[in-house]
Design a protein around this motif. Structure first.
Motif, PDB file in Angstrom:
ATOM      1  N   GLY A 214       0.819  -1.212   0.000  1.00 12.33           N
ATOM      2  CA  GLY A 214       0.000   0.000   0.000  1.00 12.33           C
ATOM      3  C   GLY A 214       0.852   1.262   0.000  1.00 12.33           C
ATOM      4  O   GLY A 214       0.323   2.374  -0.009  1.00 12.33           O
ATOM      5  N   THR A 215       2.174   1.091   0.020  1.00  7.05           N
ATOM      6  CA  THR A 215       3.105   2.224  -0.056  1.00  7.05           C
ATOM      7  C   THR A 215       3.138   2.730  -1.502  1.00  7.05           C
ATOM      8  O   THR A 215       3.166   1.924  -2.430  1.00  7.05           O
ATOM      9  CB  THR A 215       4.529   1.757   0.331  1.00  7.05           C
ATOM     10  OG1 THR A 215       4.425   1.023   1.545  1.00  7.05           O
ATOM     11  CG2 THR A 215       5.479   2.926   0.505  1.00  7.05           C
ATOM     12  N   PRO A 216       3.139   4.071  -1.688  1.00  7.88           N
ATOM     13  CA  PRO A 216       3.225   4.596  -3.057  1.00  7.88           C
ATOM     14  C   PRO A 216       4.489   4.124  -3.781  1.00  7.88           C
ATOM     15  O   PRO A 216       5.482   3.768  -3.141  1.00  7.88           O
ATOM     16  CB  PRO A 216       3.264   6.116  -2.857  1.00  7.88           C
ATOM     17  CG  PRO A 216       2.658   6.346  -1.513  1.00  7.88           C
ATOM     18  CD  PRO A 216       3.006   5.136  -0.688  1.00  7.88           C
ATOM     19  N   GLY A 217       4.457   4.130  -5.099  1.00 10.19           N
ATOM     20  CA  GLY A 217       5.577   3.639  -5.889  1.00 10.19           C
ATOM     21  C   GLY A 217       6.816   4.519  -5.783  1.00 10.19           C
ATOM     22  O   GLY A 217       6.726   5.720  -5.577  1.00 10.19           O
ATOM     23  N   ARG A 218       7.989   3.864  -5.911  1.00 11.57           N
ATOM     24  CA  ARG A 218       9.268   4.591  -5.925  1.00 11.57           C
ATOM     25  C   ARG A 218      10.112   4.020  -7.039  1.00 11.57           C
ATOM     26  O   ARG A 218      10.153   2.791  -7.238  1.00 11.57           O
ATOM     27  CB  ARG A 218      10.003   4.389  -4.595  1.00 11.57           C
ATOM     28  CG  ARG A 218       9.503   5.313  -3.499  1.00 11.57           C
ATOM     29  CD  ARG A 218      10.530   5.470  -2.400  1.00 11.57           C
ATOM     30  NE  ARG A 218      10.846   4.180  -1.764  1.00 11.57           N
ATOM     31  CZ  ARG A 218      12.042   3.873  -1.265  1.00 11.57           C
ATOM     32  NH1 ARG A 218      13.056   4.719  -1.367  1.00 11.57           N
ATOM     33  NH2 ARG A 218      12.242   2.696  -0.693  1.00 11.57           N
TER      34      ARG A 218
END
Ligand SMILES: [Zn+2]
Length: 557
Positions: free
Chosen positions: A45-49
């Motif tokens: 659920g962490t935004p993309g990097r």
């Protein structure tokens, strides 16, 4: 979509060595594959990097910036990289043996199928059922089925090595057919003991939970108490009891109460399968349903649901009739349709069901035999008008001609409700689909488009166009959420040491192309899919390499 060019920097890559062994360069182990510069969504659920991901053997060996060169390099700049999608509710099951390429699934980015849903799993089979199944698969598909129960199915998957991974639940309908037969009566003590023992054996063999399909026979012949008794086998494992509930329309609220009661009494997590409030006259129940689920979670029940991103469901024509009048097999059911003592009740029930949905055109035929193939892909109302028949008479005719076996789609859900269910934090997204291909025997029916389009539709239509939730949240719902629910270790996350199940897609173009009229169409915008380190889709096409295997749950009894 714009065709992407992949940059291959090494001889090993040029030779297409998908199983390139680890090579040692300057005393260091070199990764087999480095995916360079993708927008990495780890599945939590962490935004993309933007990062590189290295794969060695079947695992992710490094995640970071500027990773050292691998034996093969693939430039995925501009693409999103996610854990392979996990379909938490499928019926791929035995049909996986029809075609191990599992085309419609792998091309969506699905790398793991959770099968055995709606009360039906691959076994346990009686000797007679086993022989019948084996003959059918031999005759139709030229494959040898050599297992008799769900744990054996997992071993069968390991031998088959399909494109996708597979895990399975155990169906109470299959257990009941094995121990009791297709009859509507309570199981005896001895029969219940057999079902529990078979379930225990399956769980010990790696199966990840229990399912029921209480609108179907013989699954629905189980009483609430029988389900509690059966589900209690899962206690302590963390595996869920997943249920296609006893009702999804007029009595859906009671059906949810029954499921939660089973979960509480058995002390196990529960999952509502393909949640919906079906039929126009039931759409108002939607907020009540969500309220019930939230309240149950607040008071300590581990409850979740899954939902597919479409406003129509898929089932059989017999689903228009009550379960209790479908016992004893097809012949008995067809007999009751003709018998004056039962015919009227059946007709009333069917007409009421249609009224609840809207009208006869709410039902579309998806599969039927040779003699009525004119009905496939068409709606009941249109067909009846065209043929100058009363619609109910048409239903009876189709059932008779096909010995009860007619596939249908029902347009029963509201768009607004579907969007809210998709975005709800307690929900996961599933296809409820099976194994199809646009060629061969698997192209012969007109299945629900969810079979080909679920995941690209979620990410393209619902996330990009409709903005019902952030991309990272949608990815969580189809990666770490189902992996955690089924206690599947090393799946559903991009992290060092997890299995290299990966999908690279273009968030700007990913979309489903399958429609209700023309379902056999692959989606767009998914150029790369990797399963256990094996590149299975490259430049949006199958490589012919298959890396799938059985996935067994981590819990011990
Ligand atoms: Zn179902």
């Amino acid at each position: 979509m714009e065709r992407r060019t992949f940059v291959h920097t090494t001889a090993a890559a040029a030779a297409g060595l998908a199983f390139a062994p680890r090579s040692v360069v300057g005393g260091r182990t070199r990764a087999d594959l480095v995916l360079r510069g993708g927008m990495v969504f780890d599945g939590t659920g962490t935004p993309g990097r933007e990062m590189d991901v290295a794969v060695t053997g079947d695992r992710i060996s490094a995640v970071g910036s500027n990773l050292p060169a691998g034996a093969e390099e693939i430039d995925i700049r501009g693409l999103a990289l996610a854990p392979g999608f996990i379909d938490v509710h499928t019926h791929v099951d035995l049909p996986i043996f029809e075609n191990p390429n599992v085309e419609n699934r792998i091309r969506q980015g699905v790398t793991l199928e959770i099968g055995g849903n709606c009360g039906g799993s691959p076994g346990p089979w009686t000797e007679e059922e086993f022989q019948r199944t084996r003959e059918r698969y031999r005759d139709r598909y030229g494959v040898e089925i050599d297992f008799r129960d769900p744990a054996g199915f997992l071993s069968g998957i390991d031998r088959l090595r399909p494109t996708v991974n597979a895990a399975t639940l155990v169906g109470n309908g299959s257990l009941r057919t094995f121990a009791v037969g297709n009859v509507d009566r309570p199981a005896t003590e001895a029969e219940l003991a057999v079902m529990k023992e078979e379930l225990r054996k399956a769980i010990a063999g790696g199966c990840v939970g229990l399912s029921s399909g209480l609108e179907y026979a013989p699954s629905g012949f189980a009483s609430t108490d029988e389900l509690i008794e059966l589900a209690s086998v899962l206690k302590g494992t963390g595996y869920p009891y997943a249920s296609h509930m006893r009702n999804e329309d007029d009595r859906v609220l009671g059906a949810i109460e029954e499921l939660f009661h089973v979960g509480r009494m058995a002390g196990v997590p529960v999952e509502i399968s393909h949640l919906k409030a079906q039929g126009r006259r039931n759409h108002w129940k939607h907020p009540v349903i969500l309220g019930l689920i939230e309240e149950a979670v607040r008071t300590g029940l581990d409850a979740r649901f899954d939902v597919y991103p479409y406003v129509a469901y898929s089932t059989g024509l017999t689903n228009l009739f009550p379960t209790e009048l479908r016992s004893g097999g097809t012949q008995a059911f067809l007999q009751r349709l003709r018998d004056p003592a039962t015919a009227a009740t059946l007709e009333t029930h069917c007409r009421s069901k249609i009224e609840g949905l809207g009208d006869w055109n709410s039902i579309q035929i998806t599969s039927a035999g040779e003699s009525t193939s004119w009905a496939v892909g068409r709606r009941l109302g249109d067909l009846a008008t065209e043929r100058g028949m009363e619609p109910y008479a048409l239903v009876l005719m189709l059932l008779e001609a096909n010995r009860g076996s007619v596939g249908t789609i029902g347009y029963g859900m509201s768009e607004e409700n579907v969007e809210e269910l998709l975005a709800h934090p307690l929900g996961m997204v599933c296809s409820d689909g099976s194994n199809y291909a646009p060629y061969g025997p698997q192209a012969q029916s007109s299945p629900h488009p969810r079979n080909y389009g679920t995941f690209p539709r979620l990410l393209g239509h619902y996330v990009r166009a409709r903005k019902v939730m952030p991309l990272e949240e949608a990815i969580r719902k189809i990666t770490s959420a189902p992996a955690d629910r089924m206690r599947l270790e090393g799946r559903g996350r991009i992290a060092v040491g997890t299995f290299a199940d990966l999908v690279a897609f273009d968030p700007g173009t990913i979309i489903d192309r399958a429609t209700f009229e023309a379902p056999h169409q692959y989606p767009e915008g998914i150029p790369l899919v990797i399963v256990n380190g094996v590149i299975t889709i490259r430049e949006s096409d199958q490589t012919g390499q298959r890396g799938g295997r059985a996935v067994r749950g981590a819990a011990r009894l």
